[in-house]
Design a protein around this motif. Structure first.
Motif, PDB file in Angstrom:
ATOM      1  N   HIS A  63      11.396  -7.264  10.597  1.00 49.91           N
ATOM      2  CA  HIS A  63      10.050  -6.874  11.026  1.00 49.91           C
ATOM      3  C   HIS A  63       9.071  -7.603  10.038  1.00 49.91           C
ATOM      4  CE1 HIS A  63      11.320  -3.770  13.883  1.00 49.91           C
ATOM      5  NE2 HIS A  63      11.803  -4.939  14.378  1.00 49.91           N
ATOM      6  N   PHE A  92      -0.467  -0.966  14.159  1.00 51.41           N
ATOM      7  CA  PHE A  92       0.348  -0.896  15.477  1.00 51.41           C
ATOM      8  C   PHE A  92       0.327   0.555  15.961  1.00 51.41           C
ATOM      9  CE2 PHE A  92       3.367  -3.972  13.099  1.00 51.41           C
ATOM     10  CZ  PHE A  92       2.768  -5.006  13.550  1.00 51.41           C
ATOM     11  N   ASN A 100       6.125 -10.065  10.676  1.00 49.48           N
ATOM     12  CA  ASN A 100       4.361  -9.741  10.431  1.00 49.48           C
ATOM     13  C   ASN A 100       3.980 -10.424   9.520  1.00 49.48           C
ATOM     14  OD1 ASN A 100       5.229  -7.112  11.916  1.00 49.48           O
ATOM     15  ND2 ASN A 100       5.522  -5.867  10.130  1.00 49.48           N
ATOM     16  N   THR A 145       6.676  -1.056   7.605  1.00 46.37           N
ATOM     17  CA  THR A 145       7.961  -1.491   8.112  1.00 46.37           C
ATOM     18  C   THR A 145       9.168  -1.063   7.117  1.00 46.37           C
ATOM     19  OG1 THR A 145       9.374  -2.869   9.263  1.00 46.37           O
ATOM     20  CG2 THR A 145       8.175  -3.804   7.693  1.00 46.37           C
ATOM     21  N   ASP A 181       0.900  -1.120   0.107  1.00 47.53           N
ATOM     22  CA  ASP A 181      -0.106   0.095  -0.022  1.00 47.53           C
ATOM     23  C   ASP A 181       0.831   1.245  -0.214  1.00 47.53           C
ATOM     24  OD1 ASP A 181      -2.610   1.266   0.482  1.00 47.53           O
ATOM     25  OD2 ASP A 181      -1.644   2.227   2.065  1.00 47.53           O
TER      26      ASP A 181
HETATM   27  N1  LIG Z   1      -5.589   7.859   5.081  1.00 50.00           N
HETATM   28  C1  LIG Z   1      -4.869   6.608   5.023  1.00 50.00           C
HETATM   29  O1  LIG Z   1      -5.186   6.169   3.857  1.00 50.00           O
HETATM   30  C2  LIG Z   1      -3.717   6.120   5.876  1.00 50.00           C
HETATM   31  C3  LIG Z   1      -3.100   6.892   6.936  1.00 50.00           C
HETATM   32  C4  LIG Z   1      -2.074   6.248   7.461  1.00 50.00           C
HETATM   33  C5  LIG Z   1      -1.564   5.256   7.195  1.00 50.00           C
HETATM   34  N2  LIG Z   1      -2.063   4.531   6.298  1.00 50.00           N
HETATM   35  C6  LIG Z   1      -1.304   3.088   5.789  1.00 50.00           C
HETATM   36  O2  LIG Z   1      -1.177   2.566   6.839  1.00 50.00           O
HETATM   37  C7  LIG Z   1       0.482   1.863   6.730  1.00 50.00           C
HETATM   38  C8  LIG Z   1       0.508   1.483   8.285  1.00 50.00           C
HETATM   39  O3  LIG Z   1       0.902   2.562   9.026  1.00 50.00           O
HETATM   40  P1  LIG Z   1       2.213   3.122   9.597  1.00 50.00           P
HETATM   41  O4  LIG Z   1       3.182   2.647   8.947  1.00 50.00           O
HETATM   42  O5  LIG Z   1       2.163   4.756   9.828  1.00 50.00           O
HETATM   43  O6  LIG Z   1       1.990   2.536  11.014  1.00 50.00           O
HETATM   44  P2  LIG Z   1       1.846   1.163  11.808  1.00 50.00           P
HETATM   45  O7  LIG Z   1       1.898   0.088  10.718  1.00 50.00           O
HETATM   46  O8  LIG Z   1       0.876   1.122  12.857  1.00 50.00           O
HETATM   47  O9  LIG Z   1       3.154   1.129  12.602  1.00 50.00           O
HETATM   48  C9  LIG Z   1       4.601   1.346  11.799  1.00 50.00           C
HETATM   49  C10 LIG Z   1       5.691   1.183  13.217  1.00 50.00           C
HETATM   50  O10 LIG Z   1       5.858  -0.294  13.757  1.00 50.00           O
HETATM   51  C11 LIG Z   1       7.018  -0.631  13.434  1.00 50.00           C
HETATM   52  N3  LIG Z   1       6.860  -2.153  13.260  1.00 50.00           N
HETATM   53  C12 LIG Z   1       6.635  -2.815  12.172  1.00 50.00           C
HETATM   54  N4  LIG Z   1       6.648  -4.162  12.432  1.00 50.00           N
HETATM   55  C13 LIG Z   1       7.335  -4.238  13.309  1.00 50.00           C
HETATM   56  C14 LIG Z   1       7.665  -5.518  14.073  1.00 50.00           C
HETATM   57  N5  LIG Z   1       7.373  -6.800  13.586  1.00 50.00           N
HETATM   58  N6  LIG Z   1       8.163  -5.116  15.194  1.00 50.00           N
HETATM   59  C15 LIG Z   1       8.737  -4.009  15.813  1.00 50.00           C
HETATM   60  N7  LIG Z   1       8.141  -2.901  15.388  1.00 50.00           N
HETATM   61  C16 LIG Z   1       7.712  -3.025  14.072  1.00 50.00           C
HETATM   62  C17 LIG Z   1       7.864   0.156  12.502  1.00 50.00           C
HETATM   63  O11 LIG Z   1       9.151   0.283  12.541  1.00 50.00           O
HETATM   64  P3  LIG Z   1      10.211  -0.467  11.565  1.00 50.00           P
HETATM   65  O12 LIG Z   1      10.179   0.254  10.346  1.00 50.00           O
HETATM   66  O13 LIG Z   1      11.274  -0.501  12.361  1.00 50.00           O
HETATM   67  O14 LIG Z   1       9.668  -1.749  11.481  1.00 50.00           O
HETATM   68  C18 LIG Z   1       7.017   1.496  12.586  1.00 50.00           C
HETATM   69  O15 LIG Z   1       7.788   2.489  13.367  1.00 50.00           O
HETATM   70  C19 LIG Z   1       1.196   2.960   6.072  1.00 50.00           C
HETATM   71  O16 LIG Z   1       2.117   2.820   6.002  1.00 50.00           O
HETATM   72  C20 LIG Z   1       0.324   3.363   4.948  1.00 50.00           C
HETATM   73  O17 LIG Z   1       0.319   2.438   4.134  1.00 50.00           O
HETATM   74  C21 LIG Z   1      -3.142   4.872   5.389  1.00 50.00           C
END
Ligand SMILES: NC(=O)c1ccc[n+]([C@@H]2O[C@H](COP(=O)([O-])OP(=O)(O)OC[C@H]3O[C@@H](n4cnc5c(N)ncnc54)[C@H](OP(=O)(O)O)[C@@H]3O)[C@@H](O)[C@H]2O)c1
Length: 301
Positions: free
Chosen positions: A273, A222, A277, A268, A84
């Motif tokens: 990670h 997360f 996942n 990530t 995504d």
């Molecule tokens: N309006 C929208 O459409 C919208 C808004 C926000 C987000 N999104 C989508 O949602 C996705 C996910 O959101 P996000 O990336 O902001 O937040 P998230 O997935 O909730 O959290 C990401 C965090 O978790 C850590 N992490 C991931 N896997 C891990 C593991 N196995 N163990 C420990 N730490 C881990 C990552 O660090 P590391 O890099 O060190 O793994 C990063 O700091 C986005 O990338 C985007 O594609 C969409």
């Protein structure tokens, strides 16, 4: 769908993906049966753990491309395919295009991106940056007005520019608009924030998505890493060890324990990670009682 790996294949994959945390529990996860989900509007199977790219791949430099390449290898090597991204995630589309096009990985991936509006120039820019002629999923990003139309997106789908269309929002104040557009336009997917400590989506969006047969992608599974900070230094409870080999799998399997969730998209930049996942789409999922216990546990942290 099953993916059986020999120990040798697993070690090779882990080395490719940079997964340095090899242990017997991880191997057991890798050889467990895959949890599969299907896209409600088509019945097409989709591996239910994907990769989010907000913030992690946003600068187009050599170090970022190396990281992105390793993460994508880990995704594919462990049975995943969904990525995504969005036109507004810095250089993320560009980085993905540069990483996937030369090695001909595009056909193996399910690429979802987002536009801010139904704007042809923005679409062309995303296609060029991703180095692809066709998207798997094209989403209208951050829906905020109940009158927003998907007419142009539907035309693009009919023309073969994308296979599916969707809408997204992670803003609480925009949820009524998201609901209105979901109900009226009946897109193939809705993407919302949903995590074990942010369960607002369970009230209205998940039931409505099921009613209109929209797949659900869970952004921020997360809470942008908030959940890992909450459990820092704590062991996974014994009663969860039958289905979760790590905290990441605990948090993701809570979401996948709801069959209305089509896929989770944790972000990530770390291939280990990513591999961790992807373990959430293998083996048992928590049942309703276990999910209640998980919520209580996280609520008491
Ligand atoms: N309006 C929208 O459409 C919208 C808004 C926000 C987000 N999104 C989508 O949602 C996705 C996910 O959101 P996000 O990336 O902001 O937040 P998230 O997935 O909730 O959290 C990401 C965090 O978790 C850590 N992490 C991931 N896997 C891990 C593991 N196995 N163990 C420990 N730490 C881990 C990552 O660090 P590391 O890099 O060190 O793994 C990063 O700091 C986005 O990338 C985007 O594609 C969409």
């Amino acid at each position: 769908m099953r993916m059986q790996l020999t120990r040798r294949e697993f070690v090779t994959l882990a080395a490719v993906s940079g997964a340095a945390m090899l242990n017997p529990a991880a191997f057991a996860q890798a050889s467990a049966p895959l949890v599969t989900r299907t896209i409600p509007s088509s019945g097409e199977p989709l591996p239910p753990v994907g990769l989010g790219t907000a913030e992690v791949f946003d600068s187009d430099d050599e170090a970022t491309r190396q990281k992105a390449g390793a993460v994508v290898q880990a995704l594919l090597g462990n049975g995943g395919k969904l990525i995504d991204t969005a036109s507004t995630y810095g250089d993320a589309e560009q980085v993905l295009g540069e990483v996937t096009a030369p090695s001909d990985l595009r056909p193996k991936l399910f690429i979802a991106t987002k536009l801010e509006s139904p704007d042809e120039a923005e679409l062309k820019r995303s296609l060029a940056r991703l180095k692809t002629a066709k998207l798997d999923l094209l989403q209208l990003h951050n829906v905020r007005d109940p009158q927003q139309s998907l007419a142009r997106f539907k035309e693009w789908k009919a023309q073969g520019v994308c296979r599916y269309i969707g809408i997204t929002s992670t803003f609480r104040s925009a949820k009524p608009a998201l609901e209105a557009v979901l109900k009226r336009e009946k897109p193939d997917f809705v993407q919302i924030d949903y995590s074990i400590d942010d369960r607002d989506a369970e009230q209205r969006i998940l039931p409505l998505a099921a009613e209109v047969k929209a797949g659900v992608l869970t952004a921020l599974p997360f809470g942008r890493g908030r959940l890992f900070r909450a459990v820092h230094g704590k062991p996974i409870p014994d009663w969860a060890s039958g289905f979760a080999g790590s905290w990441a799998q605990f948090f993701l399997k809570y979401l996948l324990g709801d069959p209305r969730v089509t896929a989770v998209i944790p972000g990530t930049s770390d291939p280990a990670h990513m591999t961790d996942n992807l373990g959430a789409m293998r083996g048992a999922l928590p049942d309703a009682d276990q999910r209640r216990r998980m919520v209580e546990f996280v609520g008491a942290l």
